[in-house]
Motif scaffolding. Structure first.
Motif, short mmCIF file in Angstrom:
data_model
loop_
_atom_site.label_atom_id
_atom_site.label_comp_id
_atom_site.label_asym_id
_atom_site.label_seq_id
_atom_site.Cartn_x
_atom_site.Cartn_y
_atom_site.Cartn_z
N SER A 1 -31.94 -34.30 31.88
CA SER A 1 -31.82 -35.15 30.69
C SER A 1 -30.93 -34.51 29.64
N ILE A 2 -30.08 -35.31 29.05
CA ILE A 2 -29.19 -34.85 27.98
C ILE A 2 -29.43 -35.66 26.72
N ARG A 3 -29.58 -36.95 26.87
CA ARG A 3 -29.72 -37.83 25.71
C ARG A 3 -30.90 -37.43 24.83
N ARG A 4 -32.02 -37.13 25.44
CA ARG A 4 -33.20 -36.79 24.63
C ARG A 4 -32.99 -35.47 23.90
N ASP B 1 -26.99 -39.30 30.66
CA ASP B 1 -27.37 -37.98 31.19
C ASP B 1 -26.32 -37.45 32.16
N ALA C 1 -22.99 -38.83 28.06
CA ALA C 1 -24.26 -38.17 27.74
C ALA C 1 -25.35 -39.18 27.38
N ARG C 2 -25.03 -40.13 26.53
CA ARG C 2 -26.05 -41.04 26.01
C ARG C 2 -26.25 -42.28 26.88
N SER D 1 -27.45 -30.41 30.12
CA SER D 1 -28.91 -30.36 30.03
C SER D 1 -29.42 -28.94 29.88
N ARG E 1 -23.47 -31.06 25.41
CA ARG E 1 -23.64 -32.28 26.20
C ARG E 1 -23.90 -31.96 27.67
#
Length: 542
Positions: A23-26, A460, A426-427, A53, A51
């Motif tokens: 996960s990247i967005r969170r 992500d 990323a998002r 994880s 950007r």
């Protein structure tokens, strides 16, 4: 991915197995200062890992793995002139190519001193060409230089010459690599033989493709100017003085380099002569200085602040932790159009290995596939797969803050596109966001239901961003050296030799055996090859 007996490998693997490891967005949403905490600087470059994880815990585990694999020890052994290329019994001292005398030694040799002697000879030759003391056989000044080489004798200098050449420079550089004579036929139309200087770049002066092209170009010069004039239009980047003399090149026009210079790391050596001729001695010196600044950082910075080690650790996380088998390189600067091609050789030739240094099968994946194009072209090519394909593809974005042109609006559009791609990867865009956007645009419910899956982006998708203040010789040198050191670090991480290339050698050997069959119809050993040769000869004769 675990390497036998390694608790450090297992610790990284365990983190990769945790839910949400990719996960990247969170992470971005939870930490507005993430870009500051995962931004690292050296030699004028900014490396942004925010950007990805990576978390503090993951990065700590990767650095523990680096310590367990003794990356620092491998780095120091390489810098100390140890025979880190075990299969060929050679050092890998490309750092000596951009260091002052006394900086590096291997065995009893002051490696940097021998480099300085070559650089001085190169500088004298370049000054002679630029000043008009060295001219063509008819007394004409040289306006074009053709570098004939392949692999490391082509990709690096061709990339740098394109990146650093500016209008008004006295010499135009051209590069001839492919043995396909269509390449030469297209190139020769741009050249005046009276004003063309030819560099033949081959350490052994036996590389099949290079020597075939050299014979074509020498024949062109001889036909246009007469055989006696040809030597005044030739120079060589080689160590085989007997072969260069037989080819008609005077010894004072032969610039050599040592066995501890690997081809894909040789840009900084005599192989860079075409860059010095085309872009100037000051630019070439700046290139070396920028690389040396990155060398100094690599040799001194602690692992948690060391850009090459951090970039290598990020790749281990992506390749071994998360199972991503490829990586895209997107320079958002047209002058870096050949940067990805250079990295393809640097990384895939170095890291495409399936056995350890001890000759045992590796217990995990090694080098990923590297590909790329300059932005924004890539956005209208393969970025669709990177956004919505089934397997994530990490991306390296390379950005330049200040352009050399005066078209500020165009550069803002370029940078906006790069930043938008990184953010979108990323998002992503959730289904709810996609539905809301379509509803705002006035689509009816049935159409929204139909299109929502197609307009949803998983997000992500990891990327790193490297920001250069401007594309100068120094910043380009630092950028290239950053990736060279990353490759060495990955060799240590994966316990493979990043400095040999036996797969390349196998193809050369087989080609030598197949050539007589194509020339004379002699039998080929492989049945499928023999069948194809038969078809080729039938079409050629028909």
């Amino acid at each position: 991915m675990q390497q036998a007996g390694s608790a450090a490998w297992e610790a990284v693997a365990a983190l990769a197995r945790q839910p949400g490891a990719a996960s990247i967005r969170r992470l971005l949403e939870a930490d507005p200062l993430r870009a500051r905490r995962f931004g690292f600087r050296a030699a004028g470059l900014l490396l942004d890992l925010s950007r990805t994880s990576l978390t503090e815990k993951v990065l700590a585990a990767l650095l523990e793995l680096a310590a367990a694999r003794d990356l620092a020890g491998f780095r120091d052994a390489m810098a100390g002139g140890a025979l880190v290329n075990g299969t060929e019994g050679r050092a890998a001292l490309h750092m000596a190519l951009r260091a002052p005398a006394g900086g590096f030694r291997t065995g009893g040799e002051d490696a940097s001193a021998s480099v300085q002697a070559t650089l001085n000879a190169m500088a004298g030759f370049v000054r002679g060409v630029h000043g008009g003391q060295i001219r063509g056989a008819g007394g004409d000044r040289f306006t074009d230089v053709v570098n004939i080489g392949i692999g490391g004798s082509d990709l690096g200098p061709a990339m740098v010459a394109q990146a650093l050449w500016r209008p008004g420079q006295p010499i135009r550089a051209h590069y001839l690599a492919n043995v396909d004579a269509h390449a030469w036929e297209a190139l020769r139309l741009q050249l005046d033989p009276r004003r063309t200087l030819v560099l033949v770049a081959s350490k052994t002066f036996t590389t099949q493709e290079t020597m075939a092209n050299a014979q074509l170009v020498r024949g062109w010069l001889a036909q246009a100017l007469g055989p006696a004039a040809v030597p005044q239009h030739l120079a060589a980047l080689s160590t085989n003085l007997a072969a260069t003399a037989a080819f008609g090149i005077a010894p004072e026009r032969v610039f050599g380099f040592s066995e501890w210079v690997g081809g894909r790391f040789s840009l900084w050596s005599a192989v860079g002569l075409s860059v010095a001729l085309a872009c100037g001695l000051e630019a070439f010196a700046g290139l070396l200085a920028g690389a040396r600044e990155m060398d100094d950082h690599f040799l001194a910075a602690p692992p948690g602040e060391n850009l090459p080690m951090l970039l290598a650790a990020t790749e281990v996380w992506h390749v071994n932790g998360l199972g991503y088998p490829s990586r895209a390189v997107l320079p958002y600067d047209q002058r870096l159009a050949r940067f990805a091609a250079h990295l393809q050789q640097l990384e895939m030739e170095s890291l495409g290995k399936r056995v350890t240094n001890a000759g045992l099968p590796v217990a995990h994946a090694t080098g990923p596939v590297v590909f790329g194009e300059p932005g924004t072209n890539a956005q209208h090519s393969f970025l669709q797969l990177i956004h919505q394909g089934t397997t994530p593809v990490p991306v390296d974005f390379v950005l330049v803050a200040r352009p050399d042109h005066g078209h500020a609006a165009s550069h803002r559009i370029l940078l906006a596109n790069a930043l938008a791609q990184a953010e979108a990867l990323a998002r992503g865009r959730t289904e709810a966001e996609a539905r809301a956007e379509m509803a705002k645009a006035g689509l009816d419910a049935a159409e929204i239901d139909r299109l929502a899956p197609h307009r949803t982006f998983p997000g992500d998708r990891p990327s790193t961003t490297i920001l250069l203040p401007a594309l100068t010789p120094a910043s380009l040198g630092a950028l290239i050296a950053l990736y060279e050191h990353k490759v060495a670090c990955l060799g240590a991480f994966w316990d493979i030799n990043p400095f040999d290339q036996w797969g390349v050698e196998l193809g050369k050997q087989l080609a030598g055996g197949i050539l007589p069959a194509l020339e004379h119809g002699s039998p080929a050993k492989d049945a499928a090859t023999a069948a194809m040769i038969g078809e080729i000869r039938r079409l050629q004769e028909g």
